[in-house]
Design a protein around this motif. Structure first.
Motif, PDB file in Angstrom:
ATOM      1  N   HIS A   1      16.746  25.181  73.965  1.00 39.26           N
ATOM      2  CA  HIS A   1      17.046  25.259  72.537  1.00 39.26           C
ATOM      3  C   HIS A   1      17.097  23.857  71.928  1.00 39.26           C
ATOM      4  O   HIS A   1      17.749  22.958  72.471  1.00 39.26           O
ATOM      5  CB  HIS A   1      18.387  25.960  72.300  1.00 39.26           C
ATOM      6  CG  HIS A   1      18.349  27.412  72.623  1.00 39.26           C
ATOM      7  ND1 HIS A   1      18.815  27.918  73.805  1.00 39.26           N
ATOM      8  CD2 HIS A   1      17.879  28.458  71.906  1.00 39.26           C
ATOM      9  CE1 HIS A   1      18.642  29.220  73.809  1.00 39.26           C
ATOM     10  NE2 HIS A   1      18.067  29.581  72.674  1.00 39.26           N
ATOM     11  N   PHE A   2      16.412  23.710  70.802  1.00 36.88           N
ATOM     12  CA  PHE A   2      16.350  22.431  70.098  1.00 36.88           C
ATOM     13  C   PHE A   2      16.651  22.655  68.621  1.00 36.88           C
ATOM     14  O   PHE A   2      16.499  23.761  68.111  1.00 36.88           O
ATOM     15  CB  PHE A   2      14.943  21.826  70.209  1.00 36.88           C
ATOM     16  CG  PHE A   2      14.495  21.584  71.621  1.00 36.88           C
ATOM     17  CD1 PHE A   2      14.807  20.408  72.264  1.00 36.88           C
ATOM     18  CD2 PHE A   2      13.755  22.533  72.303  1.00 36.88           C
ATOM     19  CE1 PHE A   2      14.396  20.179  73.562  1.00 36.88           C
ATOM     20  CE2 PHE A   2      13.337  22.324  73.603  1.00 36.88           C
ATOM     21  CZ  PHE A   2      13.655  21.142  74.234  1.00 36.88           C
ATOM     22  N   TYR A   3      17.063  21.602  67.937  1.00 36.15           N
ATOM     23  CA  TYR A   3      17.220  21.650  66.485  1.00 36.15           C
ATOM     24  C   TYR A   3      16.699  20.361  65.882  1.00 36.15           C
ATOM     25  O   TYR A   3      16.541  19.358  66.566  1.00 36.15           O
ATOM     26  CB  TYR A   3      18.676  21.915  66.077  1.00 36.15           C
ATOM     27  CG  TYR A   3      19.674  20.838  66.444  1.00 36.15           C
ATOM     28  CD1 TYR A   3      19.989  19.816  65.550  1.00 36.15           C
ATOM     29  CD2 TYR A   3      20.331  20.861  67.665  1.00 36.15           C
ATOM     30  CE1 TYR A   3      20.926  18.853  65.874  1.00 36.15           C
ATOM     31  CE2 TYR A   3      21.265  19.910  67.988  1.00 36.15           C
ATOM     32  CZ  TYR A   3      21.564  18.900  67.086  1.00 36.15           C
ATOM     33  OH  TYR A   3      22.491  17.941  67.410  1.00 36.15           O
TER      34      TYR A   3
ATOM     35  N   VAL B   1      13.020  10.094  54.818  1.00 35.95           N
ATOM     36  CA  VAL B   1      13.437   9.872  56.198  1.00 35.95           C
ATOM     37  C   VAL B   1      12.821  10.947  57.098  1.00 35.95           C
ATOM     38  O   VAL B   1      12.881  12.133  56.777  1.00 35.95           O
ATOM     39  CB  VAL B   1      14.988   9.897  56.291  1.00 35.95           C
ATOM     40  CG1 VAL B   1      15.442   9.822  57.732  1.00 35.95           C
ATOM     41  CG2 VAL B   1      15.575   8.757  55.486  1.00 35.95           C
ATOM     42  N   PRO B   2      12.240  10.544  58.246  1.00 37.14           N
ATOM     43  CA  PRO B   2      11.617  11.533  59.138  1.00 37.14           C
ATOM     44  C   PRO B   2      12.654  12.350  59.907  1.00 37.14           C
ATOM     45  O   PRO B   2      13.813  11.957  60.048  1.00 37.14           O
ATOM     46  CB  PRO B   2      10.800  10.662  60.092  1.00 37.14           C
ATOM     47  CG  PRO B   2      11.511   9.358  60.119  1.00 37.14           C
ATOM     48  CD  PRO B   2      12.087   9.175  58.745  1.00 37.14           C
ATOM     49  N   ASP B   3      12.203  13.486  60.421  1.00 33.03           N
ATOM     50  CA  ASP B   3      13.049  14.350  61.238  1.00 33.03           C
ATOM     51  C   ASP B   3      12.969  13.928  62.702  1.00 33.03           C
ATOM     52  O   ASP B   3      11.967  13.382  63.155  1.00 33.03           O
ATOM     53  CB  ASP B   3      12.593  15.809  61.147  1.00 33.03           C
ATOM     54  CG  ASP B   3      12.977  16.455  59.834  1.00 33.03           C
ATOM     55  OD1 ASP B   3      13.918  15.968  59.187  1.00 33.03           O
ATOM     56  OD2 ASP B   3      12.339  17.451  59.466  1.00 33.03           O
ATOM     57  N   THR B   4      14.036  14.213  63.437  1.00 33.36           N
ATOM     58  CA  THR B   4      14.045  14.067  64.886  1.00 33.36           C
ATOM     59  C   THR B   4      14.361  15.439  65.482  1.00 33.36           C
ATOM     60  O   THR B   4      14.792  16.340  64.782  1.00 33.36           O
ATOM     61  CB  THR B   4      15.098  13.052  65.364  1.00 33.36           C
ATOM     62  OG1 THR B   4      16.391  13.517  65.000  1.00 33.36           O
ATOM     63  CG2 THR B   4      14.855  11.690  64.776  1.00 33.36           C
ATOM     64  N   ILE B   5      14.148  15.565  66.771  1.00 34.72           N
ATOM     65  CA  ILE B   5      14.456  16.807  67.473  1.00 34.72           C
ATOM     66  C   ILE B   5      15.548  16.502  68.486  1.00 34.72           C
ATOM     67  O   ILE B   5      15.481  15.492  69.196  1.00 34.72           O
ATOM     68  CB  ILE B   5      13.204  17.368  68.169  1.00 34.72           C
ATOM     69  CG1 ILE B   5      12.147  17.689  67.126  1.00 34.72           C
ATOM     70  CG2 ILE B   5      13.548  18.591  68.992  1.00 34.72           C
ATOM     71  CD1 ILE B   5      10.825  18.125  67.704  1.00 34.72           C
ATOM     72  N   VAL B   6      16.559  17.374  68.550  1.00 36.85           N
ATOM     73  CA  VAL B   6      17.700  17.167  69.441  1.00 36.85           C
ATOM     74  C   VAL B   6      17.855  18.391  70.335  1.00 36.85           C
ATOM     75  O   VAL B   6      17.734  19.527  69.878  1.00 36.85           O
ATOM     76  CB  VAL B   6      18.996  16.937  68.626  1.00 36.85           C
ATOM     77  CG1 VAL B   6      20.173  16.658  69.548  1.00 36.85           C
ATOM     78  CG2 VAL B   6      18.825  15.807  67.628  1.00 36.85           C
ATOM     79  N   CYS B   7      18.142  18.145  71.593  1.00 36.88           N
ATOM     80  CA  CYS B   7      18.408  19.222  72.551  1.00 36.88           C
ATOM     81  C   CYS B   7      19.877  19.632  72.423  1.00 36.88           C
ATOM     82  O   CYS B   7      20.765  18.786  72.428  1.00 36.88           O
ATOM     83  CB  CYS B   7      18.116  18.741  73.970  1.00 36.88           C
ATOM     84  SG  CYS B   7      18.552  19.935  75.250  1.00 36.88           S
TER      85      CYS B   7
END
Length: 131
Positions: free
Chosen positions: A48-50, A93-99
């Motif tokens: 799962h990531f957000y 601002v760019p998006d990042t992906i977080v676990c």
């Protein structure tokens, strides 16, 4: 454009996703080659990531507090200006992906898959450590 990289919260190291990654917490080192799929995290095998904005939260709160402090002087106009600044920064601002599981962050990803949505408290509770 920056090269994509992964910041592993477990070993507190920044790993480039272009070269061979040597993460001592990486359970499946071959998964680094296919990181664009985001089917599982290469460090913890979480699924799962957000997405979140890659912006300094302390700076963001400082801008809001500055606008609030100016309310008596500007009769509330400072809040409208802060809202415009916030909208401008949010669009740039760019998006990042977080676990969710290991809190590892993926930076510099050009195209984030549609199935990765914003933070969901229900999913976060699944990965929360019991106290």
């Amino acid at each position: 454009m920056i090269n994509p990289y992964f910041f592993c919260e477990l070993c507190e190291t920044k790993h480039s996703l272009v070269d061979v990654v040597d993460c001592k917490h990486g359970e499946d080192q071959l998964a680094w080659d296919n990181f664009n799929d985001f089917k599982k995290c290469p460090a913890c095998s979480g699924s799962h990531f957000y997405r979140q904005k890659d912006f300094n939260r302390l700076l963001g709160c400082g801008i809001i507090i500055f606008g609030i402090l100016l309310v008596p002087i500007t009769y509330g106009i400072s809040l409208a200006i802060v809202a415009l600044v916030d909208w401008f920064l949010y669009s740039r601002v760019p998006d990042t992906i977080v676990c969710y599981k290991c809190k590892g962050e993926f930076f510099g990803i050009n195209s984030i898959p549609k199935n990765i949505i914003s933070f969901d408290h229900h999913i976060a509770e699944i990965y929360e450590e019991p106290s």
